[in-house]
Design a protein around this motif. Structure first.
Motif, PDB file in Angstrom:
ATOM      1  N   GLY A   1       4.176  -8.117  -2.209  1.00  0.00           N
ATOM      2  CA  GLY A   1       3.479  -9.183  -1.554  1.00  0.00           C
ATOM      3  C   GLY A   1       1.891  -8.885  -1.674  1.00  0.00           C
ATOM      4  N   ALA A   2       1.342  -9.680  -0.859  1.00  0.00           N
ATOM      5  CA  ALA A   2      -0.245  -9.772  -0.850  1.00  0.00           C
ATOM      6  C   ALA A   2      -0.758  -8.465  -0.872  1.00  0.00           C
ATOM      7  CB  ALA A   2      -0.723 -10.554   0.259  1.00  0.00           C
ATOM      8  N   SER A   3      -1.702  -8.375  -1.968  1.00  0.00           N
ATOM      9  CA  SER A   3      -2.520  -7.063  -1.920  1.00  0.00           C
ATOM     10  C   SER A   3      -3.269  -6.612  -0.919  1.00  0.00           C
ATOM     11  CB  SER A   3      -3.492  -6.960  -3.380  1.00  0.00           C
ATOM     12  OG  SER A   3      -4.327  -7.844  -3.253  1.00  0.00           O
ATOM     13  N   LEU A   4      -3.798  -5.376  -0.671  1.00  0.00           N
ATOM     14  CA  LEU A   4      -4.633  -5.119   0.140  1.00  0.00           C
ATOM     15  C   LEU A   4      -5.925  -5.796   0.292  1.00  0.00           C
ATOM     16  CD1 LEU A   4      -4.831  -3.194   2.889  1.00  0.00           C
ATOM     17  CD2 LEU A   4      -5.676  -1.502   1.441  1.00  0.00           C
ATOM     18  N   ALA A   5      -6.340  -5.775  -0.795  1.00  0.00           N
ATOM     19  CA  ALA A   5      -7.594  -6.731  -1.090  1.00  0.00           C
ATOM     20  C   ALA A   5      -7.539  -8.038  -0.472  1.00  0.00           C
ATOM     21  CB  ALA A   5      -7.948  -6.645  -2.468  1.00  0.00           C
ATOM     22  N   GLU A   6      -6.482  -8.846  -0.923  1.00  0.00           N
ATOM     23  CA  GLU A   6      -6.207 -10.075  -0.329  1.00  0.00           C
ATOM     24  C   GLU A   6      -5.964 -10.296   1.164  1.00  0.00           C
ATOM     25  OE1 GLU A   6      -3.897 -11.859  -4.182  1.00  0.00           O
ATOM     26  OE2 GLU A   6      -2.788 -11.224  -2.614  1.00  0.00           O
TER      27      GLU A   6
ATOM     28  N   ALA B   1     -10.446   7.057   5.347  1.00  0.00           N
ATOM     29  CA  ALA B   1      -9.834   8.403   4.630  1.00  0.00           C
ATOM     30  C   ALA B   1      -8.058   7.849   3.915  1.00  0.00           C
ATOM     31  CB  ALA B   1      -9.544   9.572   5.440  1.00  0.00           C
ATOM     32  N   CYS B   2      -7.516   7.187   4.868  1.00  0.00           N
ATOM     33  CA  CYS B   2      -6.451   6.756   4.593  1.00  0.00           C
ATOM     34  C   CYS B   2      -6.252   5.903   3.114  1.00  0.00           C
ATOM     35  CB  CYS B   2      -5.748   5.792   5.703  1.00  0.00           C
ATOM     36  SG  CYS B   2      -3.982   5.396   5.264  1.00  0.00           S
ATOM     37  N   VAL B   3      -7.265   5.054   3.156  1.00  0.00           N
ATOM     38  CA  VAL B   3      -7.201   4.256   1.882  1.00  0.00           C
ATOM     39  C   VAL B   3      -7.706   5.075   0.632  1.00  0.00           C
ATOM     40  CG1 VAL B   3      -8.438   2.098   0.755  1.00  0.00           C
ATOM     41  CG2 VAL B   3      -7.398   1.972   3.324  1.00  0.00           C
TER      42      VAL B   3
ATOM     43  N   ALA C   1     -14.730  -1.318  -2.046  1.00  0.00           N
ATOM     44  CA  ALA C   1     -13.797  -2.290  -2.900  1.00  0.00           C
ATOM     45  C   ALA C   1     -12.971  -1.463  -3.891  1.00  0.00           C
ATOM     46  CB  ALA C   1     -14.759  -3.429  -3.401  1.00  0.00           C
ATOM     47  N   LYS C   2     -13.760  -0.457  -4.470  1.00  0.00           N
ATOM     48  CA  LYS C   2     -13.419   0.343  -5.378  1.00  0.00           C
ATOM     49  C   LYS C   2     -11.987   0.987  -5.029  1.00  0.00           C
ATOM     50  CE  LYS C   2     -17.310   0.974  -8.523  1.00  0.00           C
ATOM     51  NZ  LYS C   2     -18.377   1.924  -8.985  1.00  0.00           N
ATOM     52  N   ASP C   3     -12.127   1.649  -3.918  1.00  0.00           N
ATOM     53  CA  ASP C   3     -10.998   2.378  -3.332  1.00  0.00           C
ATOM     54  C   ASP C   3      -9.873   1.528  -3.013  1.00  0.00           C
ATOM     55  OD1 ASP C   3     -12.655   4.719  -3.375  1.00  0.00           O
ATOM     56  OD2 ASP C   3     -13.365   4.279  -1.314  1.00  0.00           O
ATOM     57  N   ILE C   4     -10.029   0.179  -2.540  1.00  0.00           N
ATOM     58  CA  ILE C   4      -9.240  -0.680  -2.311  1.00  0.00           C
ATOM     59  C   ILE C   4      -8.352  -0.915  -3.465  1.00  0.00           C
ATOM     60  CG2 ILE C   4      -8.585  -3.000  -1.571  1.00  0.00           C
ATOM     61  CD1 ILE C   4     -11.010  -2.867   0.469  1.00  0.00           C
TER      62      ILE C   4
END
Length: 273
Positions: free
Chosen positions: A50-55, A196-198, A138-141
């Motif tokens: 489905g939709a990415s975490l960034a979206e 930390a989770c991401v 944003a890089k981690d996501i």
């Protein structure tokens, strides 16, 4: 003639066959090339996740298009600078000194106004995004989205559902923290856990699982009789449980102003419920 079937209306020839009358043989398309297979698997993984975490997170940004939206003053300044530039060009063609001087002055003025307005707009947009982006990088996501897509390419639906639920929890928690920004200083612990989770917790679990050969992930016991898949599910469930507690806490914090309003109105009206 050596025709075994005399009287039949057909022709026999020893010459070459007319290629235009022969149905060409269909060569089956080989869709098992590694590049094609990798692209198909990646596309299926994105659809299943489905939709990415960034979206998901972009939906909670209060200024998603502020960097590309022109204000009224900036539009007027840009149009004025363009008209002045046209006037300056016509003045140079006609050799009109007055027109040249006037257009040059207006062009400089409108150009400076457009520059300052654009600079202020970009600064405001940058501050807004920085204020919302200090929670998650944003890089981690992007790295986490890529890791989840890689896992989803070979994972069962049960694992996909767990990842989707986890993304939804992270998205809701980020939205709650963003709405309480600057007013709930005691949410720092929750903020650190989500970051930390991401950044570490979930990516490390996924990378550790992917290191196990695919043929052994669901069959070979690794720790206390549990397979790699069982361990991955346990770790995702632990993160989901902690995020659920964080979400409930953040929701209670978000409703604190409503509770205060309830107490205020009860004191003013004398009605206790």
């Amino acid at each position: 003639m050596n025709d075994p079937k005399q009287g039949k209306n057909f022709a026999v020839s020893n010459g070459p066959v007319n290629s235009r009358l022969v149905v060409p043989q269909v060569v089956p398309f080989d869709d098992t090339a590694p590049i094609v297979r990798a692209r198909l698997e990646a596309a299926r993984a994105r659809l299943r996740l489905g939709a990415s975490l960034a979206e998901r997170l972009s939906q909670h940004q209060p200024y998603p298009d502020s960097a590309g939206t022109l204000g009224t003053r900036e539009i007027v300044a840009v149009v004025g600078a363009a008209v002045s530039a046209v006037g300056l060009t016509l003045g140079l063609i006609q050799g009109a000194v007055v027109v040249i001087g006037t257009s040059a002055v207006f062009a400089c003025g409108f150009g400076a106004a457009a520059y300052l307005a654009g600079r202020a707009r970009h600064q405001a947009s940058g501050e807004a995004l920085a204020d919302n982006g200090d929670l998650l990088d944003a890089k981690d996501i992007a790295l986490l989205d890529a890791a989840m897509e890689k896992l989803a390419a070979t994972a069962e639906q049960d694992t996909i559902d767990r990842l989707s639920d986890l993304k939804a929890q992270i998205s809701r928690c980020v939205a709650l923290i963003a709405s309480a920004k600057g007013t709930q200083a005691y949410a720092d612990e929750d903020q650190m856990f989500i970051r930390a989770c991401v950044r570490r917790y979930l990516p490390d679990s996924i990378s550790g699982f992917l290191r196990v050969p695919q043929k052994d992930r669901e069959t070979l016991p690794i720790d206390d009789g549990k397979t790699a898949l069982a361990l991955l599910h346990d770790q995702i469930d632990m993160l989901k449980s902690q995020l659920q507690a964080k979400e409930e806490r953040l929701t209670q914090m978000a409703g604190e102003s409503l509770v205060q309003q309830q107490r205020f109105l009860a004191a003013k009206t004398g009605i206790r419920k």
